[in-house]
Write a protein that holds these residues in place. Structure first.
Motif, short mmCIF file in Angstrom:
data_model
loop_
_atom_site.label_atom_id
_atom_site.label_comp_id
_atom_site.label_asym_id
_atom_site.label_seq_id
_atom_site.Cartn_x
_atom_site.Cartn_y
_atom_site.Cartn_z
N VAL A 1 62.93 24.80 50.54
CA VAL A 1 63.40 24.74 49.16
C VAL A 1 62.40 23.98 48.29
N LEU A 2 61.94 22.84 48.80
CA LEU A 2 60.96 22.04 48.06
C LEU A 2 59.66 22.81 47.88
N GLY A 3 59.23 23.49 48.96
CA GLY A 3 57.98 24.24 48.91
C GLY A 3 58.03 25.34 47.88
N ALA A 4 59.17 26.05 47.81
CA ALA A 4 59.32 27.11 46.82
C ALA A 4 59.23 26.53 45.42
N ALA A 5 59.94 25.43 45.21
CA ALA A 5 59.93 24.80 43.89
C ALA A 5 58.52 24.35 43.53
N ALA A 6 57.85 23.68 44.47
CA ALA A 6 56.51 23.15 44.19
C ALA A 6 55.54 24.28 43.85
N LEU A 7 55.55 25.34 44.64
CA LEU A 7 54.59 26.41 44.43
C LEU A 7 54.81 27.09 43.08
N LEU A 8 56.08 27.43 42.78
CA LEU A 8 56.36 28.16 41.55
C LEU A 8 56.12 27.30 40.31
N ILE A 9 56.48 26.02 40.41
CA ILE A 9 56.26 25.13 39.26
C ILE A 9 54.76 24.93 39.03
N LEU A 10 54.02 24.75 40.12
CA LEU A 10 52.56 24.62 40.00
C LEU A 10 51.96 25.84 39.34
N GLU A 11 52.36 27.02 39.81
CA GLU A 11 51.85 28.27 39.24
C GLU A 11 52.11 28.33 37.74
N GLU A 12 53.36 28.02 37.39
CA GLU A 12 53.77 28.08 35.99
C GLU A 12 52.98 27.07 35.14
N ALA A 13 52.86 25.87 35.66
CA ALA A 13 52.20 24.81 34.90
C ALA A 13 50.71 25.10 34.74
N LEU A 14 50.06 25.52 35.85
CA LEU A 14 48.63 25.76 35.80
C LEU A 14 48.28 26.98 34.96
N ALA A 15 49.15 28.00 35.01
CA ALA A 15 48.89 29.22 34.24
C ALA A 15 48.91 28.91 32.74
N GLY A 16 49.68 27.87 32.36
CA GLY A 16 49.72 27.49 30.96
C GLY A 16 48.47 26.74 30.53
N LEU A 17 47.74 26.18 31.52
CA LEU A 17 46.56 25.37 31.21
C LEU A 17 45.31 26.21 31.04
N THR A 18 45.09 27.08 32.02
CA THR A 18 43.83 27.82 32.03
C THR A 18 44.04 29.17 32.69
N GLN A 19 43.16 30.12 32.33
CA GLN A 19 43.30 31.43 32.97
C GLN A 19 42.70 31.44 34.38
N HIS A 20 41.99 30.37 34.73
CA HIS A 20 41.46 30.26 36.09
C HIS A 20 42.39 29.43 36.96
N TRP A 21 43.69 29.53 36.68
CA TRP A 21 44.66 28.67 37.34
C TRP A 21 44.72 28.86 38.86
N GLN A 22 44.37 30.06 39.33
CA GLN A 22 44.48 30.28 40.77
C GLN A 22 43.47 29.45 41.55
N LEU A 23 42.33 29.17 40.91
CA LEU A 23 41.32 28.31 41.52
C LEU A 23 41.89 26.91 41.69
N LEU A 24 42.52 26.41 40.60
CA LEU A 24 43.14 25.09 40.64
C LEU A 24 44.25 25.03 41.67
N LEU A 25 45.06 26.10 41.71
CA LEU A 25 46.18 26.15 42.65
C LEU A 25 45.67 26.05 44.07
N GLY A 26 44.60 26.81 44.36
CA GLY A 26 44.02 26.78 45.69
C GLY A 26 43.58 25.38 46.08
N ALA A 27 42.91 24.71 45.16
CA ALA A 27 42.43 23.35 45.44
C ALA A 27 43.59 22.40 45.68
N LEU A 28 44.64 22.54 44.87
CA LEU A 28 45.81 21.66 45.02
C LEU A 28 46.51 21.89 46.35
N LEU A 29 46.65 23.17 46.73
CA LEU A 29 47.30 23.49 48.00
C LEU A 29 46.52 22.89 49.16
N LEU A 30 45.18 22.97 49.04
CA LEU A 30 44.31 22.42 50.08
C LEU A 30 44.56 20.92 50.22
#
Lengths: 328, 249
Positions: free
Chosen positions: A278-307
């Motif tokens: 449950v926590l993992g789902a929330a964390a991933l989706l919230i991160l996606e949503e938040a990062l997508a609002g910041l930059t269009q290269h959000w997937q790069l940031l998401l990858g780094a954060l997950l790492l």
């Protein structure tokens, strides 16, 4: 009197539940009511991740095809609704339906039967072979869904209205959110209970040492198949809710990327802990949503954060919060 | 004379061109501790694999407790009362010590499609599990994680798990493997106490232990039984001495 770690675990659970209950009014007060719909989607994906953790975290069965069950659940709702709107009867003269009390259990039944069939074949293998076979089945269903010309082919089905459920108005974001929360809480409570039951012990035993389980006298295959079927049915319910949340059902729900996302959620949250999914789902989706609002290269940031998260919190978010690692 | 509890006839297992088990005919009488000895590569592990059901024989039959079990799955044989321990310790590392044995009891307590009551608080499972732990002398460690046990204690736990289902027969695959002299002595004493109460098939390298414990000994060389009898007869057997004991001594 429960021992200290158990007490801490219950406390953390209570805090989580209270936060989830308080979220919609808080969002509304902040003028961010739009996010209530997003929060409901988080709860729905959490249910799907939870269903995956049952087989993967407790039973050691790494399914790379769980999105198939999500998609089947969504399609049952979509097809039921399509027949109501178009006024076309289903085969055998059955009418379409938008009644949640009919369609949602049907979604669970259909996804559960699919899981029974897929599991019956896949569970004859283990490890990497199991991963590949579940992936192959899901991809087959993905292309099958895309070929359903009546139901929009690759474009899927757009729902004209959400399911009806007694006097509840599911189009109201608050009502829908609390319904999703209630269902998720019920599934989580049942799974936590199951994890300590005889059935749960067998699953965890299989995860640790299947050969030993057989030598003890357990017919492991049938227990694994039962867990896989139950998991598929719950994932089907999540799919039914997802179709309602986005008022859409399409092949995209079944893609391997979606299955991969569910795996990431479970591992991120802490495999085998159930709450972690449950926590993992929330964390991933919230991160996606938040990062997508910041930059269009959000997937790069998401990858780094997950790492970073994977390296710093090996037992997942739930373990990191003090809830303990895998349920054992 | 009554039918032996376990009897094989003409058991054969081949790996490609190699005959690992060569027409083995073996009878284990009820209440006996029957040891199988032999040099490395004699086929002892394969024999255990065939008896427990992890491998299927190319030819021959296995009878256990009045049933033909030759084609039965591992779990069905276990349910009939054929319990085994493993040469390489095989326990559930993420479980507690007691939970390991509770799971072993649960295997013989009907089906496990029970989804609600916590297994670890079910007296029907916990009480027999505690009794098995006391039997092997591990009761004090019951609350500890299994992963924290020493090597010798893990072997004791393994034995407790085998005993937990109240089996008619124990298949023990080198229970003393890798043990120091202290742990070894404790295990011998434990097996001594089980003698007569359970039928045991013991595969073991430790010759002193075997000759001290066994009622009957079968000697396996290149997959075939070259001698079978009382310890004194085996010790005196010229062929056995030449093939095995001579080179080991």
């Amino acid at each position: 009197m429960a021992p200290a770690p158990e007490l801490r675990r219950r406390l953390a659970l209570a805090v989580l539940l209270l936060a989830a209950l308080a979220l919609p009014p808080v969002l509304a007060a902040l003028g961010q009511g739009y996010y209530v719909g997003f929060a409901a989607r988080v709860l729905i994906m959490a249910m799907a991740a939870l269903s995956l953790d049952l087989v993967m975290g407790l039973g050691g069965m790494v399914s790379f095809g769980h999105a198939a069950f999500l998609g089947i659940g969504a399609y049952v709702v979509g097809i039921g609704s399509w027949h109501v709107f178009e006024g076309v009867p289903l085969p055998f003269g059955l009418a379409g339906s938008e009644n949640a009390l009919v369609v949602w259990p049907l979604a669970m039944l259909a996804a559960g039967l699919a899981a029974l069939g897929i599991g019956a074949v896949s569970l004859r293998t283990t490890g990497i072979h199991f991963i590949m076979i579940t992936l192959a089945f899901a991809q087959m269903l993905f292309y099958l869904a895309g070929g359903l010309k009546t139901y929009g082919g690759d474009d899927g089905i757009t729902l004209y209205s959400r399911s009806s459920l007694g006097g509840l108005n599911l189009s109201d974001p608050f009502t829908f959110y609390y319904l999703c929360l209630g269902l998720l809480a019920a599934v989580l409570a049942a799974f936590l209970r199951l994890a300590d039951s005889r059935f749960g012990m067998v699953l965890k035993g299989v995860r640790d040492n299947e050969r030993r389980m057989r030598a003890l006298g357990f017919p492991t295959y049938r227990y694994k198949l039962a867990a896989f079927t139950l998991s598929g049915a719950v994932c089907g319910l999540a799919g039914a809710l997802l179709a309602n949340a986005s008022e859409f059902a399409g092949p995209a729900y079944m893609g391997w990327q979606r299955s991969g996302e569910l795996l990431v959620m479970v591992v991120l949250g802490g495999m085998g802990s159930l709450v972690g999914a449950v926590l993992g789902a929330a964390a991933l989706l919230i991160l996606e949503e938040a990062l997508a609002g910041l930059t269009q290269h959000w997937q790069l940031l998401l990858g780094a954060l997950l790492l970073l998260l994977a390296l710093s919190a090996r037992r997942g978010l739930w373990g990191w919060l003090g809830g303990g690692g895998r349920h054992g | 004379m009554a039918e032996p509890l376990l009897a094989t006839a003409g058991l054969v297992k081949r790996y490609g061109g190699v005959v690992a088990v060569d027409h083995v005919t073996l009878a284990v009488e009820r209440g006996h501790l029957h040891a199988v000895i032999g040099p490395n590569g004699a086929g002892k592990s394969t024999l255990i694999g065939l008896l427990s059901g992890e491998m299927a024989p190319g030819a021959g039959t296995i009878r256990f407790n009045g049933h033909d079990v030759t084609r039965l799955h591992v779990h069905r044989r276990a349910r009939l009362g054929l319990a085994r321990s493993f040469q390489v310790t095989s326990i559930f590392h993420s479980f507690g010590v007691l939970a390991n044995v509770v799971l072993a009891v649960q295997a013989h307590a009907g089906h496990s499609f029970r989804f609600w009551r916590p297994a670890s608080r079910d007296p029907a499972l916990v009480e027999p599990a505690l009794a098995a732990l006391e039997r092997v002398g591990l009761a004090e460690r019951r609350h500890d994680p299994a992963a924290t046990l020493s090597h010798g204690e893990r072997r004791q736990l393994e034995l407790a798990m085998a005993l937990a289902g109240d089996p008619a027969m124990l298949l023990l695959d080198e229970p003393m493997a890798g043990m120091g002299p202290e742990d070894g002595r404790r295990m011998v004493a434990l097996l001594e106490s089980l003698k007569g109460e359970r039928t045991i098939l013991l595969v073991e390298h430790d010759m002193d232990a075997v000759f001290q414990l066994a009622d009957r000994i079968s000697v396996l060389v290149y997959g075939a039984v070259i001698a079978s009898g009382r310890p004194d007869d085996i010790r005196a057997d010229a062929e056995v001495r030449r093939a095995y004991l001579g080179e080991a001594a």
